[in-house]
Design a protein around this motif. Sequence first.
Motif, PDB file in Angstrom:
ATOM      1  N   VAL A  37      37.647  19.661  11.095  1.00 40.26           N
ATOM      2  CA  VAL A  37      37.099  20.872  11.718  1.00 40.26           C
ATOM      3  C   VAL A  37      35.832  20.544  12.510  1.00 40.26           C
ATOM      4  N   MET A  38      34.944  19.762  11.893  1.00 37.66           N
ATOM      5  CA  MET A  38      33.673  19.454  12.547  1.00 37.66           C
ATOM      6  C   MET A  38      33.878  18.629  13.821  1.00 37.66           C
ATOM      7  N   ILE A  39      34.840  17.709  13.767  1.00 37.12           N
ATOM      8  CA  ILE A  39      35.103  16.887  14.960  1.00 37.12           C
ATOM      9  C   ILE A  39      35.620  17.774  16.097  1.00 37.12           C
ATOM     10  N   VAL A  40      36.540  18.683  15.752  1.00 35.94           N
ATOM     11  CA  VAL A  40      37.094  19.570  16.778  1.00 35.94           C
ATOM     12  C   VAL A  40      35.973  20.422  17.383  1.00 35.94           C
ATOM     13  N   VAL A  41      35.130  20.959  16.496  1.00 34.75           N
ATOM     14  CA  VAL A  41      34.015  21.771  16.995  1.00 34.75           C
ATOM     15  C   VAL A  41      33.122  20.950  17.920  1.00 34.75           C
ATOM     16  N   ALA A  42      32.806  19.707  17.509  1.00 34.23           N
ATOM     17  CA  ALA A  42      31.950  18.852  18.321  1.00 34.23           C
ATOM     18  C   ALA A  42      32.582  18.591  19.686  1.00 34.23           C
ATOM     19  N   MET A  43      33.893  18.366  19.696  1.00 36.22           N
ATOM     20  CA  MET A  43      34.574  18.100  20.968  1.00 36.22           C
ATOM     21  C   MET A  43      34.511  19.310  21.882  1.00 36.22           C
ATOM     22  N   PHE A  44      34.710  20.501  21.292  1.00 33.63           N
ATOM     23  CA  PHE A  44      34.629  21.720  22.115  1.00 33.63           C
ATOM     24  C   PHE A  44      33.210  21.930  22.638  1.00 33.63           C
ATOM     25  N   GLU A  45      32.240  21.557  21.833  1.00 30.01           N
ATOM     26  CA  GLU A  45      30.848  21.641  22.260  1.00 30.01           C
ATOM     27  C   GLU A  45      30.610  20.779  23.498  1.00 30.01           C
ATOM     28  N   LEU A  46      31.220  19.582  23.470  1.00 25.47           N
ATOM     29  CA  LEU A  46      31.001  18.632  24.567  1.00 25.47           C
ATOM     30  C   LEU A  46      31.683  19.103  25.848  1.00 25.47           C
ATOM     31  N   ASP A  47      32.981  19.428  25.719  1.00 27.46           N
ATOM     32  CA  ASP A  47      33.720  19.842  26.911  1.00 27.46           C
ATOM     33  C   ASP A  47      35.005  20.538  26.472  1.00 27.46           C
ATOM     34  N   ALA A  48      35.053  21.830  26.652  1.00 28.43           N
ATOM     35  CA  ALA A  48      36.157  22.623  26.110  1.00 28.43           C
ATOM     36  C   ALA A  48      37.496  22.227  26.735  1.00 28.43           C
ATOM     37  N   ARG A  49      37.491  21.915  28.051  1.00 24.99           N
ATOM     38  CA  ARG A  49      38.765  21.642  28.721  1.00 24.99           C
ATOM     39  C   ARG A  49      39.398  20.342  28.183  1.00 24.99           C
ATOM     40  N   ILE A  50      38.580  19.303  28.107  1.00 20.26           N
ATOM     41  CA  ILE A  50      39.098  18.028  27.600  1.00 20.26           C
ATOM     42  C   ILE A  50      39.478  18.161  26.119  1.00 20.26           C
ATOM     43  N   ALA A  51      38.682  18.909  25.372  1.00 15.81           N
ATOM     44  CA  ALA A  51      38.989  19.111  23.953  1.00 15.81           C
ATOM     45  C   ALA A  51      40.361  19.755  23.808  1.00 15.81           C
ATOM     46  N   LEU A  52      40.644  20.760  24.640  1.00 11.15           N
ATOM     47  CA  LEU A  52      41.941  21.441  24.587  1.00 11.15           C
ATOM     48  C   LEU A  52      43.079  20.461  24.848  1.00 11.15           C
ATOM     49  N   GLU A  53      42.858  19.602  25.845  1.00  4.38           N
ATOM     50  CA  GLU A  53      43.889  18.610  26.162  1.00  4.38           C
ATOM     51  C   GLU A  53      44.139  17.666  24.989  1.00  4.38           C
ATOM     52  N   CYS A  54      43.052  17.355  24.281  1.00  5.21           N
ATOM     53  CA  CYS A  54      43.203  16.471  23.111  1.00  5.21           C
ATOM     54  C   CYS A  54      44.073  17.108  22.036  1.00  5.21           C
ATOM     55  N   LEU A  55      43.985  18.439  21.909  1.00  5.17           N
ATOM     56  CA  LEU A  55      44.706  19.123  20.833  1.00  5.17           C
ATOM     57  C   LEU A  55      46.222  19.002  20.982  1.00  5.17           C
ATOM     58  N   VAL A  56      46.667  18.552  22.150  1.00  8.56           N
ATOM     59  CA  VAL A  56      48.110  18.356  22.349  1.00  8.56           C
ATOM     60  C   VAL A  56      48.684  17.421  21.297  1.00  8.56           C
ATOM     61  N   ILE A  57      47.861  16.447  20.850  1.00  6.34           N
ATOM     62  CA  ILE A  57      48.417  15.489  19.894  1.00  6.34           C
ATOM     63  C   ILE A  57      48.616  16.083  18.495  1.00  6.34           C
ATOM     64  N   VAL A  58      47.966  17.240  18.215  1.00  7.14           N
ATOM     65  CA  VAL A  58      48.057  17.775  16.850  1.00  7.14           C
ATOM     66  C   VAL A  58      49.503  18.036  16.411  1.00  7.14           C
ATOM     67  N   PRO A  59      50.312  18.728  17.252  1.00  9.05           N
ATOM     68  CA  PRO A  59      51.705  18.937  16.819  1.00  9.05           C
ATOM     69  C   PRO A  59      52.451  17.626  16.599  1.00  9.05           C
ATOM     70  N   VAL A  60      52.124  16.614  17.429  1.00  2.00           N
ATOM     71  CA  VAL A  60      52.785  15.315  17.252  1.00  2.00           C
ATOM     72  C   VAL A  60      52.442  14.743  15.878  1.00  2.00           C
ATOM     73  N   ILE A  61      51.167  14.853  15.520  1.00  2.00           N
ATOM     74  CA  ILE A  61      50.748  14.357  14.205  1.00  2.00           C
ATOM     75  C   ILE A  61      51.501  15.098  13.106  1.00  2.00           C
ATOM     76  N   PHE A  62      51.596  16.408  13.262  1.00 11.05           N
ATOM     77  CA  PHE A  62      52.310  17.195  12.250  1.00 11.05           C
ATOM     78  C   PHE A  62      53.758  16.762  12.122  1.00 11.05           C
ATOM     79  N   ALA A  63      54.388  16.547  13.265  1.00  8.29           N
ATOM     80  CA  ALA A  63      55.796  16.163  13.244  1.00  8.29           C
ATOM     81  C   ALA A  63      55.975  14.829  12.522  1.00  8.29           C
ATOM     82  N   ILE A  64      55.130  13.869  12.880  1.00  6.54           N
ATOM     83  CA  ILE A  64      55.235  12.557  12.239  1.00  6.54           C
ATOM     84  C   ILE A  64      54.995  12.681  10.736  1.00  6.54           C
TER      85      ILE A  64
END
Length: 609
Positions: free
Chosen positions: A172-199
């Motif tokens: 949670v804290m890492i995600v928050v920190a990423m959004f703090e830095l740059d929301a657009r890039i952070a959003l793009e990073c979240l694309v990998i979350v479903p992949v992680i879940f699937a694996i």
Amino acid sequence: MAIRTVNPSGMARTADASQPDAPGRTGFSALLQLLPYARPYILHFLAVLALVLVFNTSAVLQPYLVKVSIDSHIARGDAAGLRWLAAAYVGVVLVGGVANYLQMIVLQKAGQSVIRQIRADLFRHVESQSMAFFDHNAIGRLVTNVSSDTETVSQFFTQFFLSLVRDGLSVVMIVVAMFELDARIALECLVIVPVIFAISAFFRVRLRRAYQETRTRLSNIVAFLAENLAGIRIIQLFNQEARQARRFGELNESHRQANIRAYGISVLFNRSLEVLGNLAVAAMVLIGGRAVLHHAILFGTLYAFISYIRQFFQPINTITQQWNNLQSSMVAAERIGRVFQVEPQIQDPPDPLPPGIVASVRGRVEFDHVTFGYQPGQPVLRDITFTVEPGEFIGFVGATGAGKTSVMSLLARFYEPDEGVIRLDGWDIRQFRQADLHRLIGLVQQDVHLFTGTVLDNIRLFRDDIPESAVRRAAEVVGAAEVIERLPQGYQTRLYAKGANLSTGERQLISFARIVALNPRVLILDEATANLDSQTELWVQRGLRAVARNRTTLVIAHRLSTVREADRIIVLDRGRIAESGTHAQLLAQGGLYAELHRRSGVEVAGDTV
Ligand SMILES: Nc1ncnc2c1ncn2[C@@H]1O[C@H](COP(=O)(O)OP(=O)(O)OP(=O)(O)O)[C@@H](O)[C@H]1O
Ligand SMILES: [Mg+2]
């Protein structure tokens, strides 16, 4: 703080905690059932929570400080500011390290204390069970319940709890920190979350099955080992070593294969996540690099993003691994819960007889129309009625399986009769506290059980309130003193497990001394079937006469010579009293006893009248 749920069936005789389908909570609720044990340590757990917060903050701050160094100081050539930042970085690392250390220590302290309590309660609970419980539950399994199942559950209170809090929070804290830095890039990073879940979902099922398989195969090995070591003499005598070694080899091999398989899956899982993590870094270099080139973000921000992406995978990895711990903790908690659930069949009465009455018991034993069976509907004792006056010496004889030992087990209240009443000095034995009853009724069993410890300990059964002088007197009374003094260190001689370094006769004498030291009003002796040599038999006979003095004595005799002098002999036949009387009366009757006597006379030369 034992957890007691009322056994819904109320059927004591099926006191089997080993059945997987025995009633009991399953899955997560089995674990939750143990949660009250954590209550005394709530402050510890809260402290862990606070420390985790400190540690996680330090972990998230580190990339951020580097970013600030790069973007605000290195890029501007500010050397003085850089020094301050470096000092702050060191401070953050140190605080994080200390917090991490403390959180582990505090959590272990709480978790291990919880487990100690569960284990202690479990042991007391098992100890308080009636014999029927032990008939139904293999000792090996109970050993596993108390030793390793509790150990497995401890993972829940230490590792799983910590991981859930620490790793969940850091995601949670890492995600928050990423959004703090740059929301657009952070959003793009979240694309990998479903992949992680699937694996994770893909591997989780397979991993759980694989781990379960290794555990099953390991417990097969343990069970095989326990049984074979217990029966090692038979195995050697019958030259079965090679065959058993082969069977052990098969179990061993199947465990190896299961382990390799589980390991393979887990490595594949971890590597997949790692590869995914590296791909994410590559993608970040591409996306973030482009953003840097277009001056959308600063270079330091890119660095921080790359660090966070790397950090992001670590807690996810740990949480997924903890999932397996959770699974095995749940299984172990279910097994523990099933043992806790079995109510001791034989309970102390709410208003037991007072000490005054207990002290005045003289040893009158009365069976009043007692019927009993180990299995419902299959009585092994039928309508047993007899009375023994204080101080009498009564012999019990009968063919093997006639029910002699069962009569004595009922008197010691190891089991409850189905019908009828057993009385001691006119009081129903159920009115006594079990501790009182067992002080009044002493039992010397067919196979003497000795514990690891000295001869002294074994005679007074680790009760230090019995002085050594009393132990010596007891040994002298039964004629065990000379035997004990011949041992290398006399009373201080250490006995091996089960008294393996003593002969059968010596063990028997020690058990007599034990009974004299205990000084019960009623003595039950279940004579050993083994043939003793004439010298030992003489000792045992002498010892027995000494123990029987001044107390009611019930002797199950396999050698009729033991009870020839008895005040009365009760002959059991297939669960019923067939006849009773003195040796002479029974011989004159020409019934079952006379028949037994005639046969023993043929088998044991010189024992005829
Ligand atoms: N724990 C038990 N569970 C189920 N059945 C039992 C148990 N103990 C004994 N039995 C059965 O109860 C019957 C009476 O057994 P018991 O041990 O009382 O005989 P016994 O007269 O003492 O025999 P022995 O002379 O061989 O010691 C037997 O048929 C036996 O199989
Ligand atoms: Mg018996």
